[in-house]
Every structure is written in C-alpha cells, then in structure tokens.
Design a protein around this motif. Structure first.
Motif, PDB file in Angstrom:
ATOM      1  N   CYS A  19       5.925   2.594   1.217  1.00 28.00           N
ATOM      2  CA  CYS A  19       6.785   3.522   0.484  1.00 28.00           C
ATOM      3  C   CYS A  19       7.545   4.393   1.483  1.00 28.00           C
ATOM      4  N   GLU A  20       8.801   4.685   1.180  1.00 34.31           N
ATOM      5  CA  GLU A  20       9.640   5.493   2.064  1.00 34.31           C
ATOM      6  C   GLU A  20       9.776   6.940   1.590  1.00 34.31           C
ATOM      7  N   CYS A  21       8.820   7.426   0.793  1.00 32.65           N
ATOM      8  CA  CYS A  21       8.942   8.782   0.244  1.00 32.65           C
ATOM      9  C   CYS A  21       8.865   9.861   1.321  1.00 32.65           C
ATOM     10  N   GLY A  22       8.192   9.587   2.417  1.00 34.28           N
ATOM     11  CA  GLY A  22       8.113  10.544   3.506  1.00 34.28           C
ATOM     12  C   GLY A  22       6.957  11.526   3.419  1.00 34.28           C
ATOM     13  N   ALA A  23       6.132  11.435   2.384  1.00 31.44           N
ATOM     14  CA  ALA A  23       4.966  12.314   2.276  1.00 31.44           C
ATOM     15  C   ALA A  23       3.956  11.933   3.355  1.00 31.44           C
ATOM     16  N   GLU A  24       3.408  12.929   4.054  1.00 33.15           N
ATOM     17  CA  GLU A  24       2.475  12.666   5.148  1.00 33.15           C
ATOM     18  C   GLU A  24       1.260  11.864   4.715  1.00 33.15           C
ATOM     19  N   ASP A  25       0.798  12.090   3.499  1.00 30.76           N
ATOM     20  CA  ASP A  25      -0.419  11.425   3.033  1.00 30.76           C
ATOM     21  C   ASP A  25      -0.155  10.173   2.185  1.00 30.76           C
ATOM     22  N   CYS A  26       1.082   9.724   2.124  1.00 32.98           N
ATOM     23  CA  CYS A  26       1.412   8.550   1.300  1.00 32.98           C
ATOM     24  C   CYS A  26       0.935   7.273   1.990  1.00 32.98           C
ATOM     25  N   THR A  27       0.152   6.496   1.254  1.00 23.94           N
ATOM     26  CA  THR A  27      -0.313   5.203   1.745  1.00 23.94           C
ATOM     27  C   THR A  27       0.090   4.080   0.781  1.00 23.94           C
TER      28      THR A  27
END
Length: 81
Positions: A19-27
């Motif tokens: 995912c390209e959302c950019g959230a630090e915790d996004c997996t």
C-alpha cells in the motif's frame, strides 16, 4: 464445464504490492495485475494505489479516481514541505 482458474502468468496475473498510503505502521498488501498497475503508474505522478479504507498521509487533499474490491487509486495533492 472447466473451472475458471486464476491467471498465474501474463499482464493480467495478480501480483502483490505494498500500500502507498505512507502510514508508518501500514503493512497492507494489495493484489493488482500488471495491467492495472501500468495504467496507474503511467497515468500521473499524483496517483497513489492504496489498500481499501486507507487514506494517503501527507496529502493536502485527495480524491478517489478508481475503486475496486482489492485497491483504491487516489489523486493526491501533496502538502508543502
């Protein structure tokens, strides 16, 4: 009648992409075909591919351009640095 098998090879085969959302915790992992990814990657540099229900981080504004059950494409206006 033959059973429909998922496409495993070629331009319509699904592959995984982060995912390209950019959230630090996004997996989150997105399944997208090469054809779908090519449409987005060559469409505009402002287009991001996100997992459903994710929002782009660091964006001044954004709008949904395309939505599927596997991913969402958003046009992003990035915030000033």
């Amino acid at each position: 009648m033959p059973r429909e098998e998922p496409v495993e090879y070629g331009f319509d085969a699904l592959r995984t992409r982060r995912c390209e959302c950019g959230a630090e915790d996004c997996t989150a992992i997105i399944e997208i075909s090469w054809a779908e990814q090519d449409d987005v990657d060559h469409g505009s540099p402002e287009l991001w591919i996100l997992a459903p229900d994710h929002e782009p981080q660091g964006a001044r504004s954004w709008r949904v351009v395309r939505e599927t059950d596997r991913f969402v494409v958003v046009a992003v206006e990035e915030a000033e640095s």
